[in-house]
Design an enzyme around this catalytic site. Structure first.
Site, PDB file in Angstrom:
ATOM      1  N   LYS A 125       0.865  -1.183   0.000  1.00 43.01           N
ATOM      2  CA  LYS A 125       0.000   0.000   0.000  1.00 43.01           C
ATOM      3  C   LYS A 125       0.894   1.222   0.000  1.00 43.01           C
ATOM      4  CE  LYS A 125      -4.403   0.939   0.108  1.00 43.01           C
ATOM      5  NZ  LYS A 125      -5.498   0.074  -0.371  1.00 43.01           N
ATOM      6  N   ASP A 165      -7.015   4.198  -4.542  1.00 37.74           N
ATOM      7  CA  ASP A 165      -7.684   4.003  -3.241  1.00 37.74           C
ATOM      8  C   ASP A 165      -8.317   5.365  -2.924  1.00 37.74           C
ATOM      9  OD1 ASP A 165      -7.800   1.891  -0.881  1.00 37.74           O
ATOM     10  OD2 ASP A 165      -7.432   3.801   0.099  1.00 37.74           O
TER      11      ASP A 165
END
Ligand code: NDP
Ligand code: 2IT
Length: 451
Positions: A125, A165
């Site tokens: 991430k 995201d």
């Protein structure tokens, strides 16, 4: 103390300032106790100790110039958590709340989620504490370019493949990929969520929301139910929320809520047809606030409140809850209120939107509860399908990608049920998702030796 408890305690001690990361580690590891009993080889190889440490966490300065000519400095991150089963893969988040703790929790969760998809993708991430709200397109582009000036050296189609995201959608991926491509002088597909004209996949924008609803359809079917006539509360108004709403409408459910950081709207008649189009135009084109919905249609907007606060305070009845905004948005009291107001199914479109207290309440009350790493895996799964199409240099038709997505969600649902059954817990999707996701990663780590 069990080996698992020791690892949880050690993580809390070592990274005392990372609450979201501890929360995720505790939630996953506590359900893995039976795997340690059954697999002494995992304990011997210290798989549990190793799996909570990221392979590496990269922090970098992102300097850029705003429209007034002033220099701005943000903090960039890429946490490459685990590549045991495939190249690192996971989204980028641009939001002022981004910290190392949030990046680590998301990278850790992503490792198990990606394993569940059955595709060969490791977990990662990244992102920045940049706030895209109120920025011009040119500022967003300059920021994305500055971010990519450092990110590019850490990514690549067989190394690490980022995607979107919160705060990172088609516009940002375009700017990041465009600049990456310029620097490395290769069109190699090192990001997913790309536009259709330059290597993107059909259905990727819809995939997380659609996949979530496909997963819920499978859960409902275990009780002989479907979406028809069900009242659905959705939080958020971004990518995941919008396409969850679209698919619920297609399947005959009625979506009555949406929210953003400005507040919550409740439309008991259902957010459908032209109202859906209004929301998409508002959030994706004009980038406005959800309260404008209440200027357009005769409904109430609760300023500064979350969907879950409004349901609790107003006693609104719902059958199904799909939290699709952010982590820890449903706390214990809001979970209690949801159940009291008739909610019998909760599936997480966001990552970790329910606090541990909320999850406990849902499970104790027999609510069908699906954790994010299972229920929202359709997004990254379709990113995996985008990578496959890039590799073979072909684009599949919409129906084919949608069909594959549906099959993947069906498989994940079944694998979760099977794994929880194997360890003696009937229909525990939390335990099932954690164990099933973990086993593949653990076996791969064991096979690859101490690295
Ligand atoms: P978007 O940026 O498109 O939308 C996020 C929405 O949630 C916006 O409406 C935003 O409000 C709201 N929101 C975000 N943070 C907060 C906050 N702190 N307080 C109140 N509202 C907030 O993001 P996505 O839809 O892509 O992501 C939503 C969730 O789904 C995240 O948890 C993400 O990790 C998860 N997810 C996303 C996937 C994807 O493919 N995009 C895949 C799997 C999971 P506002 O507009 O005011 O900012
Ligand atoms: O949380 C997630 O799974 C995502 N944001 C999607 C990641 C991806 O690589 O598509």
């Amino acid at each position: 103390m069990s080996i698992i408890q020791e690892v949880i305690t050690k993580t809390q001690r070592q990274d005392a300032d990372q609450p979201e990361f501890h929360q995720a580690v505790k939630e996953v590891l506590e359900t893995l106790e039976p795997t340690a009993e059954k697999h002494p080889e995992f304990v011997r190889a210290k798989i549990y100790e190793r799996i909570v440490e990221p392979d590496r966490a990269i922090l970098f300065r992102v300097p850029w110039v705003d429209d007034r000519g002033e220099v701005q400095v943000n903090r960039g991150f890429r946490v490459q958590f685990n590549n045991a089963i495939g190249p690192y893969k996971g989204g980028l988040r641009f939001h002022p709340s981004v910290t190392l703790s949030i990046m680590k929790f998301l990278g850790f969760e992503q490792t198990f989620k990606n394993s569940l998809t059955t595709l060969p993708m490791g977990g990662a991430k990244g992102g920045a504490d940049f706030d895209p709200k109120g920025k011009s397109d040119e500022e967003v582009m300059r920021f994305c370019q500055a971010f990519t000036r450092e990110l590019f050296r850490h990514i690549g189609p067989d190394t690490d493949v980022p995607a979107g995201d919160i705060g990172v959608g088609g516009r940002e991926i375009g700017y990041i990929y465009g600049y990456y491509k310029k620097i490395v002088n290769q069109h190699d597909g090192a990001l997913t969520g790309k536009g259709l004209d330059y290597g993107g996949s059909l259905i990727r924008p819809e995939a997380t929301g659609y996949g979530l609803v496909y997963f819920v359809a499978e859960m409902l079917a275990t009780r002989g139910l479907d979406f028809s006539g069900k009242v659905v509360a959705i939080s958020g108004a971004g990518n995941v929320a919008q396409y969850a709403m679209e698919k619920v409408n297609q399947l005959g459910g009625r979506v009555i809520t949406l929210c953003d950081s400005s507040g919550t709207i409740v439309d008991e008649k259902g957010i459908c047809d032209d109202k859906c189009e209004f929301v998409m135009e508002l959030k994706n084109v004009r980038r406005g606030r959800i309260k404008e919905y209440a200027d357009q249609y005769p409904v109430l907007c609760y300023i500064g409140k979350s969907v879950w606060d409004v349901i609790r305070e107003q006693g609104i009845r719902v059958d199904i809850a799909l939290p699709c905004a952010t982590q820890n948005e449903i706390d214990g009291p809001n979970a209690e209120a949801l159940v009291k107001n008739g909610c019998f199914c909760v599936a997480e479109g966001a990552n970790m939107p329910s606090t541990p207290e909320a999850v406990q309440i849902f499970q104790d009350r027999g609510v069908l509860f699906a954790p994010g790493k299972a229920a929202n895996a359709g997004g990254v799964a379709t990113s995996g399908l985008e990578m496959t199409q890039n590799s073979i240099k072909l684009s599949w038709p919409r129906e084919e990608v949608d069909q594959r997505l549906r099959q993947i969600m069906k498989n994940i649902h079944q694998v979760c049920l099977d794994a929880s059954q194997t360890y003696g817990h009937k229909a525990d999707y939390v335990m099932g998702a954690n164990i099933a996701g973990f086993m593949k990663v653990a076996r791969a780590m064991l096979a690859c030796g101490v690295v």
